[in-house]
Enzyme design. Structure first.
Site, PDB file in Angstrom:
ATOM      1  N   SER A 226     -50.418  23.862  20.306  1.00  9.35           N
ATOM      2  CA  SER A 226     -50.151  23.379  21.658  1.00  9.35           C
ATOM      3  C   SER A 226     -50.931  24.168  22.712  1.00  9.35           C
ATOM      4  CB  SER A 226     -48.641  23.416  21.906  1.00  9.35           C
ATOM      5  OG  SER A 226     -48.286  22.722  23.070  1.00  9.35           O
TER       6      SER A 226
ATOM      7  N   ASP B 147     -65.111  24.877  24.210  1.00  8.12           N
ATOM      8  CA  ASP B 147     -65.813  23.790  24.914  1.00  8.12           C
ATOM      9  C   ASP B 147     -66.794  24.314  25.948  1.00  8.12           C
ATOM     10  OD1 ASP B 147     -64.380  21.969  23.447  1.00  8.12           O
ATOM     11  OD2 ASP B 147     -63.014  21.398  25.061  1.00  8.12           O
TER      12      ASP B 147
ATOM     13  N   LYS C 160     -51.530  20.365  17.371  1.00  6.90           N
ATOM     14  CA  LYS C 160     -50.484  19.707  18.166  1.00  6.90           C
ATOM     15  C   LYS C 160     -51.040  19.437  19.565  1.00  6.90           C
ATOM     16  CE  LYS C 160     -45.707  20.114  19.775  1.00  6.90           C
ATOM     17  NZ  LYS C 160     -45.974  19.931  21.209  1.00  6.90           N
TER      18      LYS C 160
END
Length: 393
Positions: free
Chosen positions: A301, A312, A326
Protein backbone atom coordinates in the site's frame (compact mmCIF):
# COMPACT_ATOMS: atom_id res chain seq x y z
CA UNK A 1 -93.09 -6.37 9.04
CA UNK A 2 -90.14 -6.56 11.37
CA UNK A 3 -86.71 -5.41 10.19
CA UNK A 4 -83.59 -7.23 11.43
CA UNK A 5 -81.04 -4.56 12.16
CA UNK A 6 -77.71 -4.95 13.89
CA UNK A 7 -77.37 -3.03 17.06
CA UNK A 8 -75.52 0.24 16.61
CA UNK A 9 -72.59 -0.89 18.76
CA UNK A 10 -72.07 -3.99 16.61
CA UNK A 11 -71.99 -1.86 13.46
CA UNK A 12 -69.37 0.37 15.02
CA UNK A 13 -67.24 -2.63 16.00
CA UNK A 14 -67.51 -4.06 12.49
CA UNK A 15 -66.38 -0.76 10.97
CA UNK A 16 -63.44 -0.58 13.34
CA UNK A 17 -62.44 -4.16 12.49
CA UNK A 18 -62.75 -3.47 8.76
CA UNK A 19 -60.52 -0.42 9.14
CA UNK A 20 -57.95 -2.42 11.11
CA UNK A 21 -57.96 -5.17 8.48
CA UNK A 22 -57.63 -2.61 5.69
CA UNK A 23 -54.76 -0.92 7.51
CA UNK A 24 -52.97 -4.24 8.09
CA UNK A 25 -53.41 -5.20 4.43
CA UNK A 26 -52.16 -1.79 3.32
CA UNK A 27 -49.17 -2.05 5.65
CA UNK A 28 -48.45 -5.57 4.42
CA UNK A 29 -48.66 -4.45 0.80
CA UNK A 30 -46.45 -1.41 1.45
CA UNK A 31 -43.88 -3.55 3.29
CA UNK A 32 -43.76 -6.03 0.42
CA UNK A 33 -43.38 -3.26 -2.13
CA UNK A 34 -40.57 -1.75 -0.05
CA UNK A 35 -38.82 -5.11 0.36
CA UNK A 36 -39.15 -5.85 -3.37
CA UNK A 37 -37.84 -2.36 -4.21
CA UNK A 38 -34.81 -2.74 -1.91
CA UNK A 39 -34.20 -6.25 -3.20
CA UNK A 40 -34.25 -5.03 -6.80
CA UNK A 41 -32.05 -2.03 -6.00
CA UNK A 42 -29.31 -4.02 -4.23
CA UNK A 43 -29.69 -7.57 -5.59
CA UNK A 44 -31.04 -6.94 -9.08
CA UNK A 45 -34.12 -9.10 -8.44
CA UNK A 46 -37.33 -7.95 -6.70
CA UNK A 47 -37.69 -11.42 -5.18
CA UNK A 48 -34.01 -11.71 -4.21
CA UNK A 49 -34.50 -11.42 -0.43
CA UNK A 50 -37.41 -13.87 -0.55
CA UNK A 51 -35.23 -16.34 -2.46
CA UNK A 52 -32.51 -16.10 0.20
CA UNK A 53 -35.07 -16.86 2.91
CA UNK A 54 -36.52 -19.70 0.80
CA UNK A 55 -33.08 -21.28 0.33
CA UNK A 56 -32.44 -21.04 4.08
CA UNK A 57 -35.83 -22.66 4.71
CA UNK A 58 -35.10 -25.54 2.31
CA UNK A 59 -31.69 -26.20 3.85
CA UNK A 60 -33.08 -26.03 7.39
CA UNK A 61 -35.95 -28.39 6.61
CA UNK A 62 -34.22 -30.94 4.40
CA UNK A 63 -30.44 -31.01 4.96
CA UNK A 64 -29.30 -34.40 6.27
CA UNK A 65 -27.57 -32.93 9.35
CA UNK A 66 -28.48 -30.19 11.78
CA UNK A 67 -28.10 -26.64 10.51
CA UNK A 68 -27.04 -23.56 12.47
CA UNK A 69 -29.05 -20.56 11.31
CA UNK A 70 -26.36 -18.07 12.30
CA UNK A 71 -23.75 -19.97 10.26
CA UNK A 72 -26.10 -19.88 7.26
CA UNK A 73 -26.50 -16.12 7.63
CA UNK A 74 -22.77 -15.57 8.02
CA UNK A 75 -22.08 -17.72 4.95
CA UNK A 76 -24.66 -15.81 2.91
CA UNK A 77 -23.14 -12.45 3.86
CA UNK A 78 -19.62 -13.68 3.11
CA UNK A 79 -20.83 -15.03 -0.22
CA UNK A 80 -22.35 -11.68 -1.21
CA UNK A 81 -18.98 -9.99 -0.83
CA UNK A 82 -16.94 -12.90 -2.23
CA UNK A 83 -18.66 -12.58 -5.63
CA UNK A 84 -16.68 -9.34 -6.16
CA UNK A 85 -13.52 -11.45 -6.45
CA UNK A 86 -11.51 -8.82 -4.56
CA UNK A 87 -9.15 -10.20 -1.92
CA UNK A 88 -9.31 -6.91 0.01
CA UNK A 89 -13.11 -6.61 0.13
CA UNK A 90 -14.38 -8.79 2.98
CA UNK A 91 -17.30 -9.40 5.29
CA UNK A 92 -15.89 -9.44 8.82
CA UNK A 93 -17.90 -11.29 11.41
CA UNK A 94 -17.16 -13.33 14.53
CA UNK A 95 -13.46 -14.16 14.97
CA UNK A 96 -12.54 -12.32 11.77
CA UNK A 97 -14.03 -9.09 13.10
CA UNK A 98 -12.30 -9.47 16.47
CA UNK A 99 -8.94 -10.16 14.80
CA UNK A 100 -9.38 -7.19 12.48
CA UNK A 101 -10.25 -4.90 15.38
CA UNK A 102 -7.17 -6.13 17.25
CA UNK A 103 -4.90 -5.69 14.22
CA UNK A 104 -5.92 -2.05 13.76
CA UNK A 105 -4.98 -1.15 17.32
CA UNK A 106 -1.60 0.47 17.85
CA UNK A 107 -0.68 -2.23 20.38
CA UNK A 108 -1.24 -5.98 20.50
CA UNK A 109 0.02 -9.10 22.25
CA UNK A 110 2.92 -10.61 20.34
CA UNK A 111 6.63 -11.38 20.44
CA UNK A 112 8.05 -8.82 17.98
CA UNK A 113 9.15 -10.67 14.82
CA UNK A 114 8.73 -10.20 11.07
CA UNK A 115 8.03 -13.33 9.03
CA UNK A 116 8.92 -14.33 5.50
CA UNK A 117 9.00 -17.55 3.44
CA UNK A 118 11.61 -19.42 1.46
CA UNK A 119 10.93 -20.52 -2.12
CA UNK A 120 9.83 -23.84 -0.61
CA UNK A 121 7.24 -21.98 1.52
CA UNK A 122 9.16 -22.53 4.75
CA UNK A 123 8.47 -19.68 7.22
CA UNK A 124 11.48 -17.97 8.73
CA UNK A 125 12.30 -14.97 10.90
CA UNK A 126 12.99 -12.08 8.52
CA UNK A 127 13.53 -9.51 11.24
CA UNK A 128 13.31 -8.80 14.96
CA UNK A 129 11.91 -5.74 16.74
CA UNK A 130 14.53 -4.31 19.03
CA UNK A 131 13.99 -4.98 22.73
CA UNK A 132 10.99 -7.23 22.15
CA UNK A 133 10.40 -10.76 23.60
CA UNK A 134 11.63 -12.67 20.54
CA UNK A 135 14.99 -10.90 20.59
CA UNK A 136 15.28 -11.29 24.36
CA UNK A 137 14.47 -15.02 24.11
CA UNK A 138 17.34 -15.55 21.67
CA UNK A 139 15.56 -15.90 18.34
CA UNK A 140 17.63 -14.75 15.35
CA UNK A 141 17.08 -13.53 11.83
CA UNK A 142 17.03 -16.56 9.52
CA UNK A 143 15.59 -19.04 12.05
CA UNK A 144 13.21 -21.42 10.24
CA UNK A 145 9.97 -21.93 12.19
CA UNK A 146 8.91 -25.59 12.16
CA UNK A 147 6.26 -25.71 14.90
CA UNK A 148 4.16 -23.51 17.19
CA UNK A 149 3.22 -24.97 20.57
CA UNK A 150 4.18 -28.41 19.25
CA UNK A 151 2.01 -28.16 16.12
CA UNK A 152 3.77 -28.38 12.76
CA UNK A 153 3.45 -25.34 10.50
CA UNK A 154 4.01 -27.31 7.28
CA UNK A 155 0.47 -26.79 5.95
CA UNK A 156 -0.11 -23.30 7.41
CA UNK A 157 -0.27 -20.05 5.49
CA UNK A 158 2.02 -17.26 6.65
CA UNK A 159 -0.89 -15.17 7.97
CA UNK A 160 -2.16 -18.15 9.98
CA UNK A 161 1.28 -18.62 11.52
CA UNK A 162 1.30 -14.95 12.48
CA UNK A 163 -2.13 -15.27 14.10
CA UNK A 164 -1.03 -18.28 16.14
CA UNK A 165 2.05 -16.49 17.40
CA UNK A 166 -0.02 -13.53 18.57
CA UNK A 167 -2.24 -13.82 21.62
CA UNK A 168 -3.20 -12.36 24.99
CA UNK A 169 -0.50 -10.37 26.76
CA UNK A 170 1.32 -12.41 29.40
CA UNK A 171 0.68 -15.80 27.81
CA UNK A 172 3.41 -18.10 26.49
CA UNK A 173 4.04 -19.36 22.97
CA UNK A 174 6.64 -22.02 22.18
CA UNK A 175 8.37 -21.75 18.81
CA UNK A 176 10.36 -24.67 17.45
CA UNK A 177 12.96 -23.41 15.00
CA UNK A 178 15.64 -24.94 12.84
CA UNK A 179 18.99 -23.16 13.01
CA UNK A 180 21.90 -24.55 11.02
CA UNK A 181 20.18 -27.94 10.83
CA UNK A 182 19.54 -28.16 14.58
CA UNK A 183 16.05 -27.84 16.07
CA UNK A 184 15.58 -25.73 19.19
CA UNK A 185 12.57 -24.69 21.27
CA UNK A 186 12.08 -21.09 22.42
CA UNK A 187 9.49 -20.36 25.08
CA UNK A 188 8.47 -16.72 24.62
CA UNK A 189 6.13 -14.62 26.78
CA UNK A 190 3.84 -12.39 24.73
CA UNK A 191 3.79 -8.74 25.64
CA UNK A 192 2.08 -5.64 24.36
CA UNK A 193 3.80 -4.69 21.13
CA UNK A 194 3.63 -0.97 20.52
CA UNK A 195 5.12 -0.25 17.14
CA UNK A 196 7.24 2.88 16.91
CA UNK A 197 6.69 3.98 13.33
CA UNK A 198 10.06 5.68 12.74
CA UNK A 199 13.55 4.76 13.92
CA UNK A 200 16.85 6.15 12.67
CA UNK A 201 20.61 5.97 13.08
CA UNK A 202 23.81 7.04 11.35
CA UNK A 203 25.70 4.19 9.70
CA UNK A 204 29.22 3.95 8.30
CA UNK A 205 30.49 6.61 5.90
CA UNK A 206 27.84 9.09 7.03
CA UNK A 207 25.00 7.06 5.53
CA UNK A 208 21.71 7.78 7.27
CA UNK A 209 19.24 4.99 7.93
CA UNK A 210 15.52 5.56 8.60
CA UNK A 211 13.11 2.68 9.12
CA UNK A 212 9.37 3.30 8.71
CA UNK A 213 7.31 0.51 10.29
CA UNK A 214 3.94 1.91 9.15
CA UNK A 215 2.38 5.15 8.00
CA UNK A 216 0.34 6.22 11.01
CA UNK A 217 -0.71 9.59 12.38
CA UNK A 218 2.47 11.58 13.03
CA UNK A 219 4.78 9.41 10.90
CA UNK A 220 5.66 12.24 8.50
CA UNK A 221 6.57 14.51 11.41
CA UNK A 222 8.71 11.78 13.03
CA UNK A 223 10.45 11.19 9.69
CA UNK A 224 11.11 14.92 9.29
CA UNK A 225 12.76 15.08 12.72
CA UNK A 226 14.92 12.03 12.00
CA UNK A 227 15.90 13.36 8.57
CA UNK A 228 16.86 16.80 9.89
CA UNK A 229 18.91 15.30 12.74
CA UNK A 230 20.82 13.08 10.31
CA UNK A 231 21.45 16.04 7.98
CA UNK A 232 22.79 18.11 10.87
CA UNK A 233 25.13 15.22 11.69
CA UNK A 234 26.57 15.33 8.15
CA UNK A 235 24.50 12.69 6.32
CA UNK A 236 25.73 12.20 2.74
CA UNK A 237 23.46 9.30 1.70
CA UNK A 238 20.15 7.87 2.92
CA UNK A 239 18.59 4.41 3.23
CA UNK A 240 14.82 4.38 3.79
CA UNK A 241 13.64 0.97 5.00
CA UNK A 242 9.96 0.13 4.38
CA UNK A 243 10.37 -3.64 4.61
CA UNK A 244 7.46 -5.26 6.45
CA UNK A 245 5.59 -1.95 6.27
CA UNK A 246 1.90 -2.76 5.59
CA UNK A 247 1.05 0.83 4.58
CA UNK A 248 -1.39 3.12 6.33
CA UNK A 249 -2.25 6.79 5.85
CA UNK A 250 -1.45 8.10 2.39
CA UNK A 251 -1.10 11.71 3.53
CA UNK A 252 1.73 10.56 5.81
CA UNK A 253 3.49 8.85 2.90
CA UNK A 254 3.10 12.09 0.94
CA UNK A 255 4.68 13.97 3.86
CA UNK A 256 7.69 11.64 3.77
CA UNK A 257 7.92 12.06 -0.01
CA UNK A 258 8.50 15.80 0.53
CA UNK A 259 12.03 14.90 1.68
CA UNK A 260 12.77 12.42 -1.12
CA UNK A 261 11.20 13.73 -4.35
CA UNK A 262 11.37 16.98 -6.35
CA UNK A 263 8.89 19.70 -5.39
CA UNK A 264 5.53 19.44 -7.16
CA UNK A 265 5.95 15.73 -7.95
CA UNK A 266 2.83 13.59 -8.05
CA UNK A 267 2.94 11.18 -5.12
CA UNK A 268 -0.27 9.26 -5.77
CA UNK A 269 -3.46 9.51 -7.81
CA UNK A 270 -6.63 7.93 -6.46
CA UNK A 271 -9.28 6.80 -8.97
CA UNK A 272 -12.71 6.59 -7.34
CA UNK A 273 -16.09 5.21 -8.36
CA UNK A 274 -17.39 8.57 -9.54
CA UNK A 275 -14.41 8.90 -11.91
CA UNK A 276 -13.05 11.77 -9.85
CA UNK A 277 -9.30 11.65 -9.25
CA UNK A 278 -7.68 12.82 -6.04
CA UNK A 279 -4.02 13.77 -6.43
CA UNK A 280 -1.35 14.18 -3.74
CA UNK A 281 1.77 16.14 -4.69
CA UNK A 282 4.95 17.06 -2.85
CA UNK A 283 4.98 20.51 -1.27
CA UNK A 284 8.72 20.80 -0.79
CA UNK A 285 11.91 19.41 -2.24
CA UNK A 286 14.37 17.42 -0.21
CA UNK A 287 18.11 17.92 -0.63
CA UNK A 288 19.30 15.61 -3.41
CA UNK A 289 21.55 12.94 -1.92
CA UNK A 290 22.13 9.28 -2.88
CA UNK A 291 19.00 7.36 -1.87
CA UNK A 292 18.11 3.68 -1.52
CA UNK A 293 14.68 2.34 -0.52
CA UNK A 294 14.53 -1.18 0.94
CA UNK A 295 11.39 -3.25 0.24
CA UNK A 296 10.23 -6.84 0.60
CA UNK A 297 7.16 -9.02 0.04
CA UNK A 298 5.48 -7.49 3.11
CA UNK A 299 5.81 -3.90 1.87
CA UNK A 300 2.30 -2.88 0.87
CA UNK A 301 0.00 0.00 0.00
CA UNK A 302 1.47 3.36 1.10
CA UNK A 303 4.98 1.89 1.30
CA UNK A 304 4.60 0.73 -2.33
CA UNK A 305 3.47 4.24 -3.28
CA UNK A 306 6.66 5.70 -1.83
CA UNK A 307 8.94 3.09 -3.40
CA UNK A 308 7.13 3.29 -6.74
CA UNK A 309 7.48 7.08 -6.86
CA UNK A 310 11.20 6.94 -6.12
CA UNK A 311 11.56 4.41 -8.93
CA UNK A 312 9.31 6.31 -11.38
CA UNK A 313 11.13 9.60 -10.86
CA UNK A 314 14.61 8.02 -10.75
CA UNK A 315 15.14 9.61 -7.34
CA UNK A 316 16.91 6.57 -5.94
CA UNK A 317 17.44 2.81 -6.16
CA UNK A 318 14.95 0.18 -4.92
CA UNK A 319 16.55 -2.90 -3.35
CA UNK A 320 15.02 -6.07 -1.90
CA UNK A 321 12.27 -8.39 -3.14
CA UNK A 322 9.03 -7.82 -5.06
CA UNK A 323 6.47 -5.99 -2.93
CA UNK A 324 3.04 -7.25 -1.89
CA UNK A 325 0.98 -5.62 -4.65
CA UNK A 326 -1.83 -3.75 -2.90
CA UNK A 327 -2.90 -0.84 -5.07
CA UNK A 328 -6.31 -0.19 -3.59
CA UNK A 329 -7.84 1.77 -0.72
CA UNK A 330 -10.38 0.26 1.66
CA UNK A 331 -12.95 1.71 4.04
CA UNK A 332 -14.66 -0.18 6.86
CA UNK A 333 -18.42 0.16 7.30
CA UNK A 334 -20.11 -1.34 10.39
CA UNK A 335 -23.03 -3.74 9.94
CA UNK A 336 -23.71 -4.00 13.68
CA UNK A 337 -21.63 -4.08 16.86
CA UNK A 338 -20.05 -7.43 15.96
CA UNK A 339 -19.53 -7.26 12.22
CA UNK A 340 -18.47 -4.96 9.42
CA UNK A 341 -17.67 -4.86 5.72
CA UNK A 342 -14.24 -3.79 4.50
CA UNK A 343 -14.75 -2.60 0.95
CA UNK A 344 -12.44 -1.24 -1.76
CA UNK A 345 -13.38 2.38 -2.49
CA UNK A 346 -10.51 3.52 -4.72
CA UNK A 347 -7.51 2.42 -6.75
CA UNK A 348 -4.23 4.27 -6.77
CA UNK A 349 -1.47 4.96 -9.26
CA UNK A 350 2.12 5.99 -8.66
CA UNK A 351 3.81 9.11 -10.05
CA UNK A 352 4.03 7.73 -13.61
CA UNK A 353 0.43 6.46 -13.62
CA UNK A 354 1.49 2.89 -12.82
CA UNK A 355 -0.96 0.53 -11.06
CA UNK A 356 0.65 -1.94 -8.67
CA UNK A 357 -2.36 -3.96 -7.49
CA UNK A 358 -1.65 -7.65 -7.89
CA UNK A 359 1.84 -7.05 -9.31
CA UNK A 360 3.71 -4.94 -6.76
CA UNK A 361 6.98 -3.07 -7.25
CA UNK A 362 9.87 -4.99 -8.77
CA UNK A 363 13.11 -3.76 -7.19
CA UNK A 364 15.90 -2.34 -9.32
CA UNK A 365 18.21 -4.74 -7.52
CA UNK A 366 16.70 -8.03 -6.30
CA UNK A 367 18.30 -9.31 -3.09
CA UNK A 368 16.46 -12.04 -1.15
CA UNK A 369 17.15 -12.83 2.50
CA UNK A 370 18.29 -16.35 3.28
CA UNK A 371 16.86 -18.75 5.83
CA UNK A 372 19.38 -20.08 8.36
CA UNK A 373 21.44 -16.93 7.86
CA UNK A 374 21.17 -13.89 10.12
CA UNK A 375 23.03 -11.59 7.69
CA UNK A 376 20.96 -8.70 6.33
CA UNK A 377 22.15 -8.93 2.73
CA UNK A 378 19.61 -6.31 1.61
CA UNK A 379 21.01 -3.69 3.97
CA UNK A 380 24.55 -4.65 2.98
CA UNK A 381 23.67 -4.15 -0.70
CA UNK A 382 22.07 -0.79 0.13
CA UNK A 383 25.29 0.42 1.79
CA UNK A 384 27.36 -0.76 -1.19
CA UNK A 385 24.98 0.99 -3.60
CA UNK A 386 25.08 4.26 -1.66
CA UNK A 387 28.89 4.14 -1.60
CA UNK A 388 28.98 3.56 -5.36
CA UNK A 389 26.56 6.45 -5.93
CA UNK A 390 28.69 8.72 -3.72
CA UNK A 391 31.84 7.84 -5.67
CA UNK A 392 30.14 8.53 -9.02
CA UNK A 393 28.67 11.92 -8.07
Amino acid sequence: VQTCALPIWRMKVRKVLLRIIASVLALFFTANVLICSLSYAYLGDPLGLFKIIRVAQIVNNHYVSGVDGKSLLSGALEGLVATLDDRHTLYLGGDDFREFTESTNAAYGGIGIYLSQTDEKKPFVAGLMEGMPAEEAGLERGDIITAINGESVDSMKLEDISKRIRGPVGTNVTLTVSRNGEERDFDVVRKEITIKTVASRMMENKVGYIRIASFSAGTAEEFAEAYKTLKEDGMTGLIVDVRNNPGGLVDQAAGVADYLLPEGSTVVTFSQRNDEDQVFTTKAAGVKIPLVVLVNENSASASEILAGDVQDLHAGVIIGTNTYGKGTVQAVYPVDDDSAVKVTIAKYKTASGREVDGTGIEPDVVVPLEANDNTDYQLQKALETIQSMQENR
